[in-house]
Scaffold this motif. Structure first.
Motif, PDB file in Angstrom:
ATOM      1  N   VAL A 229     105.853  42.918  43.571  1.00 28.54           N
ATOM      2  CA  VAL A 229     105.729  43.939  44.614  1.00 28.54           C
ATOM      3  C   VAL A 229     105.742  45.310  43.950  1.00 28.54           C
ATOM      4  O   VAL A 229     106.708  45.667  43.271  1.00 28.54           O
ATOM      5  N   VAL A 230     104.651  46.061  44.154  1.00 29.57           N
ATOM      6  CA  VAL A 230     104.545  47.417  43.623  1.00 29.57           C
ATOM      7  C   VAL A 230     104.543  48.372  44.808  1.00 29.57           C
ATOM      8  O   VAL A 230     103.541  48.530  45.493  1.00 29.57           O
ATOM      9  N   ARG A 231     105.694  48.991  45.050  1.00 29.05           N
ATOM     10  CA  ARG A 231     105.840  49.840  46.236  1.00 29.05           C
ATOM     11  C   ARG A 231     105.366  51.267  45.987  1.00 29.05           C
ATOM     12  O   ARG A 231     104.902  51.940  46.895  1.00 29.05           O
ATOM     13  N   ASP A 232     105.514  51.728  44.737  1.00 26.97           N
ATOM     14  CA  ASP A 232     105.191  53.116  44.413  1.00 26.97           C
ATOM     15  C   ASP A 232     104.179  53.164  43.266  1.00 26.97           C
ATOM     16  O   ASP A 232     103.938  52.168  42.582  1.00 26.97           O
ATOM     17  N   LYS A 233     103.635  54.336  43.060  1.00 27.55           N
ATOM     18  CA  LYS A 233     102.749  54.526  41.921  1.00 27.55           C
ATOM     19  C   LYS A 233     103.570  54.461  40.630  1.00 27.55           C
ATOM     20  O   LYS A 233     104.739  54.853  40.608  1.00 27.55           O
ATOM     21  N   VAL A 234     102.942  53.953  39.574  1.00 25.41           N
ATOM     22  CA  VAL A 234     103.685  53.713  38.346  1.00 25.41           C
ATOM     23  C   VAL A 234     102.810  53.962  37.119  1.00 25.41           C
ATOM     24  O   VAL A 234     101.619  53.630  37.125  1.00 25.41           O
ATOM     25  N   HIS A 235     103.398  54.556  36.099  1.00 23.92           N
ATOM     26  CA  HIS A 235     102.714  54.719  34.813  1.00 23.92           C
ATOM     27  C   HIS A 235     103.030  53.513  33.933  1.00 23.92           C
ATOM     28  O   HIS A 235     104.203  53.234  33.651  1.00 23.92           O
ATOM     29  N   LEU A 274      94.232  50.176  27.785  1.00 19.98           N
ATOM     30  CA  LEU A 274      94.586  49.307  28.909  1.00 19.98           C
ATOM     31  C   LEU A 274      93.539  49.276  30.011  1.00 19.98           C
ATOM     32  O   LEU A 274      93.568  48.377  30.853  1.00 19.98           O
ATOM     33  N   GLY A 275      92.647  50.246  30.012  1.00 17.57           N
ATOM     34  CA  GLY A 275      91.668  50.327  31.084  1.00 17.57           C
ATOM     35  C   GLY A 275      92.251  51.001  32.319  1.00 17.57           C
ATOM     36  O   GLY A 275      93.317  51.618  32.276  1.00 17.57           O
ATOM     37  N   ASP A 276      91.554  50.861  33.423  1.00 14.65           N
ATOM     38  CA  ASP A 276      91.972  51.471  34.692  1.00 14.65           C
ATOM     39  C   ASP A 276      92.954  50.537  35.394  1.00 14.65           C
ATOM     40  O   ASP A 276      92.562  49.541  36.013  1.00 14.65           O
ATOM     41  N   THR A 277      94.247  50.848  35.324  1.00 15.13           N
ATOM     42  CA  THR A 277      95.263  49.960  35.899  1.00 15.13           C
ATOM     43  C   THR A 277      95.210  49.918  37.428  1.00 15.13           C
ATOM     44  O   THR A 277      95.724  48.969  38.031  1.00 15.13           O
ATOM     45  N   SER A 278      94.591  50.923  38.063  1.00 13.45           N
ATOM     46  CA  SER A 278      94.522  50.923  39.527  1.00 13.45           C
ATOM     47  C   SER A 278      93.682  49.759  40.045  1.00 13.45           C
ATOM     48  O   SER A 278      93.844  49.335  41.196  1.00 13.45           O
ATOM     49  N   ARG A 279      92.792  49.224  39.212  1.00 12.25           N
ATOM     50  CA  ARG A 279      91.986  48.048  39.610  1.00 12.25           C
ATOM     51  C   ARG A 279      92.866  46.839  39.881  1.00 12.25           C
ATOM     52  O   ARG A 279      92.458  45.898  40.566  1.00 12.25           O
ATOM     53  N   PHE A 280      94.090  46.859  39.344  1.00 10.49           N
ATOM     54  CA  PHE A 280      94.985  45.707  39.481  1.00 10.49           C
ATOM     55  C   PHE A 280      96.190  46.017  40.363  1.00 10.49           C
ATOM     56  O   PHE A 280      97.191  45.310  40.331  1.00 10.49           O
ATOM     57  N   LEU A 282      97.965  48.888  40.297  1.00  7.36           N
ATOM     58  CA  LEU A 282      98.946  49.744  39.630  1.00  7.36           C
ATOM     59  C   LEU A 282      98.401  51.167  39.560  1.00  7.36           C
ATOM     60  O   LEU A 282      97.889  51.611  38.533  1.00  7.36           O
ATOM     61  N   ASP A 283      98.491  51.884  40.667  1.00  3.11           N
ATOM     62  CA  ASP A 283      98.010  53.262  40.722  1.00  3.11           C
ATOM     63  C   ASP A 283      98.949  54.177  39.946  1.00  3.11           C
ATOM     64  O   ASP A 283     100.169  54.013  39.994  1.00  3.11           O
ATOM     65  N   ARG A 284      98.362  55.157  39.262  1.00  2.00           N
ATOM     66  CA  ARG A 284      99.171  56.098  38.480  1.00  2.00           C
ATOM     67  C   ARG A 284      99.574  57.296  39.343  1.00  2.00           C
ATOM     68  O   ARG A 284      98.807  57.752  40.190  1.00  2.00           O
ATOM     69  N   PRO A 285     100.783  57.839  39.113  1.00  5.00           N
ATOM     70  CA  PRO A 285     101.197  59.051  39.826  1.00  5.00           C
ATOM     71  C   PRO A 285     100.338  60.251  39.430  1.00  5.00           C
ATOM     72  O   PRO A 285      99.669  60.236  38.388  1.00  5.00           O
ATOM     73  N   ARG A 286     100.381  61.271  40.246  1.00  2.00           N
ATOM     74  CA  ARG A 286      99.610  62.485  39.959  1.00  2.00           C
ATOM     75  C   ARG A 286     100.143  63.185  38.713  1.00  2.00           C
ATOM     76  O   ARG A 286      99.377  63.658  37.880  1.00  2.00           O
ATOM     77  N   LEU A 287     101.464  63.259  38.583  1.00  2.00           N
ATOM     78  CA  LEU A 287     102.060  63.866  37.396  1.00  2.00           C
ATOM     79  C   LEU A 287     101.979  62.913  36.217  1.00  2.00           C
ATOM     80  O   LEU A 287     102.022  61.687  36.384  1.00  2.00           O
TER      81      LEU A 287
END
Length: 424
Positions: A229-235, A274-280, A282-287
């Motif tokens: 479960v990924v609730r928040d954006k993560v680097h 690692l490529g674009d993690t948002s495809r899986f 895992l969206d990255r935070p803005r900061l």
């Protein structure tokens, strides 16, 4: 310091307020006067400040609620845990790791390092002593700590109090709708040891920090079927890049470049590796990862193989949980899936507000010092904090040195006005 102890005893004997307070205490309560600081907590932070004080010739007493040093590491961590940072960034003051230890020591090796450290500096905590109450007594000009131990209740009096219980004193368990209906095992990572017991089972891991990611990998390695479960954006960053540890490289770059440029560099290298993690999922935070860490304390994930399992489909990623049902989980996107067990990798929190009765230094909401790093180590009336920097063992070591230097100045100044020199 003999004169200091005599001063306390004199105040006790002639202070009617003190006598009234003691008359209300249990007859079995012992009273112990401590000439130096009392340190609450025998984790790495408590050991570090005790060693620094020892080097300054200032005695201290450590109170520890568990039966061992570093109880979080020894009793509440999973078997495969290693230091997430290279060992040179996790050293306590005055002692390096053995040269034959790997770059990322195992938890067993780290515990051995801490035990050797305590032995070298002759640090002997008073185990099974749970501090239930600590308050500054304006009348005496001393801190009063009430402790519950195996032999009853003890009250400690001291001039300096050091909170070293840290950011990770209590498991943080979220309030999930329907948690009582699930029916299967639900446990926090503080109770998780190995994926062996979950072989062949569908396990949902809640939380996408370093622990959640690593528990998912451990479950995969033991032939379980984990989901995350990924609730928040993560680097998510590789643990190493360009032949160096990502953390070490970041620290080196920060000597020459502003934090935003370093973040930009790290993210470019991450995208290439690692490529674009948002495809899986895992969206990255803005900061950027370093700026976010500085502002919020949120640590980036250092990948040790979990991302490859997510890409291969061995680990499925889901959004936040809407509610639990009988062996079922309904997610925020409307999807419902069946699971046999749930592991909560939801972190820990400070427990300082539960025992320390003061309202200036520590926030009652999160139990952390109100003043940000590097200024959160010192409060009023001889109150100090170590292990609350959100910068790991390195931050704790920095604060431990500052605290020891500050207390030594007071200790030596008082000795000049005393007929008896301080013991060392």
């Amino acid at each position: 310091m003999e004169s200091y102890l005599r001063e306390i005893e004199g105040k006790q004997a002639h202070d009617p307020i003190f006598l009234e307070k003691m008359s209300k205490s249990s007859p079995s309560t012992r009273c112990v006067c401590v000439p130096g600081p009392v340190i609450v907590g025998a984790g790495p932070s408590g050991l570090a400040v005790a060693a620094c004080l020892k080097e300054k010739g200032v005695p201290s007493v450590i109170l520890e609620r568990s039966n061992c040093i570093a109880s979080l590491w020894q009793l509440k961590t999973y078997n495969r845990l290693r230091l997430h940072l290279p060992k040179q960034f996790c050293e306590l003051p005055f002692q390096k790791f053995p040269s034959d230890f790997p770059t990322y020591p195992t938890k067993q090796q780290f515990v051995k390092y801490l035990e050797d450290y305590a032995e070298r500096f002759e640090i002997k905590p008073r185990f099974n002593e749970t501090v239930s109450f600590a308050e500054y007594d304006q009348t005496l000009g001393l801190w009063r700590l009430r402790c519950k131990g195996l032999e009853g209740e003890t009250e400690y009096l001291c001039r300096w109090l050091i909170a070293a219980t840290g950011e990770n004193a209590e498991a943080l368990v979220p309030d999930i709708d329907g948690i009582g209906e699930f029916g299967g095992p639900i446990r926090h990572t503080s109770l998780y040891k190995s994926g062996k017991e979950f072989k062949g089972k569908r396990v949902l891991v809640v939380g996408s920090g370093n622990s959640g990611m690593e528990v998912c990998l451990d479950l995969c390695n033991h032939n379980a079927q984990p989901s995350l479960v990924v609730r928040d954006k993560v680097h998510v960053l590789p643990r190493e890049m360009l032949g160096k540890s990502t953390f070490g490289l970041s620290m080196w770059l920060l000597k020459w470049l502003p934090i935003r440029l370093v973040d930009r560099f790290l993210l470019i290298v991450c995208w290439l590796m690692l490529g674009d993690t948002s495809r899986f999922g895992l969206d990255r935070p803005r900061l950027g990862p370093l700026e976010l860490k500085n502002l919020s304390g949120k640590t980036p994930v250092l990948d040790v193989g979990t991302l490859a399992k997510i890409k291969s489909g061995d680990i499925k990623v889901y959004p936040g949980i809407r509610r639990l049902k009988r062996h079922m989980v309904e997610f925020m996107n409307g999807v419902t899936e069946k699971f046999d067990a749930i592991v909560l990798a939801t972190g820990y929190r400070s427990n300082v507000p539960s025992w320390l009765k003061e309202g200036e230094m520590f926030s009652k909401e999160d139990g952390l010092p109100r003043r940000p790093f590097p200024n959160g180590w010192k409060g009023e009336s001889g109150l100090y904090a170590v292990g609350f920097t959100r910068r790991g063992i390195m931050g704790a070591s920095m604060d431990a040195k500052r605290i020891a230097e500050d207390i030594e100045r007071c200790w030596r100044a008082e000795a000049k006005h005393s007929l008896f020199p301080p013991s060392s």
